[in-house]
Design a protein around this motif. Structure first.
Motif, mmCIF file in Angstrom:
data_model
loop_
_atom_site.group_PDB
_atom_site.id
_atom_site.type_symbol
_atom_site.label_atom_id
_atom_site.label_comp_id
_atom_site.label_asym_id
_atom_site.label_seq_id
_atom_site.Cartn_x
_atom_site.Cartn_y
_atom_site.Cartn_z
ATOM 1 N N ARG A 109 52.449 -48.833 58.788
ATOM 2 C CA ARG A 109 53.639 -48.655 57.950
ATOM 3 C C ARG A 109 54.815 -48.152 58.805
ATOM 4 N NH1 ARG A 109 51.434 -46.212 53.981
ATOM 5 N NH2 ARG A 109 51.392 -48.025 52.630
ATOM 6 N N ALA A 110 54.569 -47.173 59.657
ATOM 7 C CA ALA A 110 55.625 -46.636 60.521
ATOM 8 C C ALA A 110 56.116 -47.705 61.508
ATOM 9 C CB ALA A 110 55.119 -45.410 61.279
ATOM 10 N N TYR A 111 55.199 -48.464 62.048
ATOM 11 C CA TYR A 111 55.557 -49.529 62.998
ATOM 12 C C TYR A 111 56.413 -50.590 62.310
ATOM 13 C CZ TYR A 111 54.921 -52.884 66.793
ATOM 14 O OH TYR A 111 55.137 -53.763 67.833
ATOM 15 N N LYS A 116 59.919 -54.260 61.754
ATOM 16 C CA LYS A 116 59.587 -55.427 60.934
ATOM 17 C C LYS A 116 60.497 -56.612 61.244
ATOM 18 C CE LYS A 116 58.851 -57.310 56.427
ATOM 19 N NZ LYS A 116 59.160 -57.304 55.047
ATOM 20 N N TRP A 117 61.772 -56.367 61.478
ATOM 21 C CA TRP A 117 62.721 -57.434 61.791
ATOM 22 C C TRP A 117 62.272 -58.245 63.009
ATOM 23 C CZ3 TRP A 117 64.912 -57.199 66.628
ATOM 24 C CH2 TRP A 117 64.785 -55.978 67.302
ATOM 25 N N GLY A 127 54.265 -55.478 54.742
ATOM 26 C CA GLY A 127 55.431 -54.795 55.278
ATOM 27 C C GLY A 127 55.341 -53.296 55.098
ATOM 28 N N PRO A 128 56.403 -52.578 55.407
ATOM 29 C CA PRO A 128 56.377 -51.118 55.334
ATOM 30 C C PRO A 128 56.210 -50.576 53.922
ATOM 31 C CG PRO A 128 58.594 -51.893 55.811
ATOM 32 C CD PRO A 128 57.689 -53.084 55.882
ATOM 33 N N ASP A 129 56.524 -51.371 52.919
ATOM 34 C CA ASP A 129 56.376 -50.933 51.529
ATOM 35 C C ASP A 129 55.070 -51.393 50.898
ATOM 36 O OD1 ASP A 129 58.882 -49.687 51.641
ATOM 37 O OD2 ASP A 129 59.884 -51.584 51.194
ATOM 38 N N GLU A 134 46.666 -53.074 51.101
ATOM 39 C CA GLU A 134 47.181 -54.249 51.805
ATOM 40 C C GLU A 134 47.223 -54.009 53.315
ATOM 41 O OE1 GLU A 134 50.204 -56.230 48.565
ATOM 42 O OE2 GLU A 134 50.781 -54.298 49.485
ATOM 43 N N LEU A 135 47.605 -52.811 53.707
ATOM 44 C CA LEU A 135 47.636 -52.486 55.134
ATOM 45 C C LEU A 135 46.228 -52.426 55.721
ATOM 46 C CD1 LEU A 135 50.482 -49.856 54.964
ATOM 47 C CD2 LEU A 135 50.589 -52.037 56.181
ATOM 48 N N ARG A 136 45.259 -51.930 54.947
ATOM 49 C CA ARG A 136 43.857 -51.912 55.405
ATOM 50 C C ARG A 136 43.324 -53.333 55.594
ATOM 51 N NH1 ARG A 136 43.091 -48.418 51.387
ATOM 52 N NH2 ARG A 136 43.387 -46.279 51.980
ATOM 53 N N ARG A 137 43.803 -54.260 54.763
ATOM 54 C CA ARG A 137 43.353 -55.656 54.848
ATOM 55 C C ARG A 137 43.719 -56.267 56.200
ATOM 56 N NH1 ARG A 137 46.219 -60.062 54.048
ATOM 57 N NH2 ARG A 137 47.835 -59.039 52.805
#
Length: 158
Positions: A109-111, A116-117, A127-129, A134-137
């Motif tokens: 998330r921080a990265y 992201k751009w 994405g960060p939100d 979803e991030l674990r996936r």
């Protein structure tokens, strides 16, 4: 049959223009949004290999995230256990410990919040939100190494 690890190879524009430009600037002491040149010994040859990376700082810790997945520098990092981060004429040696997938959501998330751009296309809609789920996936697709500085070092190839 086992599934191959996620890897997104860079295109010609990235390899021949973008990476070279960022590496050129970084080697001259100009950090582009936290860029460094990563130097790590090749796992087979033992020769120094370099690539531009984004150094992520979260709290007091620093991390290297592999947005393109399990690429050559990540395999070399696992074998070498560390390397050097170069900015201008300064090279800092470090050891690296790979972060467990369960511990990656906050770091991803921080990265993504910061880059992201630049790298968002490699995270397949996350994405960060995004939620922790979803991030674990996508966490297994993106190696992350915690960097522990060990002191100044010679710049490889200098």
């Amino acid at each position: 049959m086992s599934e191959r690890p996620y890897t997104k190879k860079p295109g010609r524009l990235t390899v021949h223009v973008l990476n070279r430009t960022v590496a050129f600037l970084t080697r001259r002491g100009i950090s582009v949004w936290g860029s460094r040149v990563l130097a790590v010994r090749g796992r087979t040859s033992g020769a120094w290999r370099t690539t531009p990376v984004n150094l992520l700082t979260v709290g007091d810790a620093q991390y290297l995230v592999a947005p393109r997945g399990h690429v050559q520098w990540t395999h070399n990092m696992r074998a070498a256990g560390g390397g050097r981060l170069i900015l201008g004429r300064r090279a800092d040696a470090f050891t690296a410990d790979e972060v467990a997938d369960a511990d990656k959501p906050e770091l991803l998330r921080a990265y993504l919040r910061r880059w992201k751009w630049e790298v968002g296309a490699f995270f397949r809609g996350v994405g960060p939100d995004s939620t922790d789920e979803e991030l674990r996936r996508v966490a297994p697709d993106h190696p992350i190494f915690r960097v522990t500085p060990t002191g100044p070092a010679d710049v490889p190839g200098a």
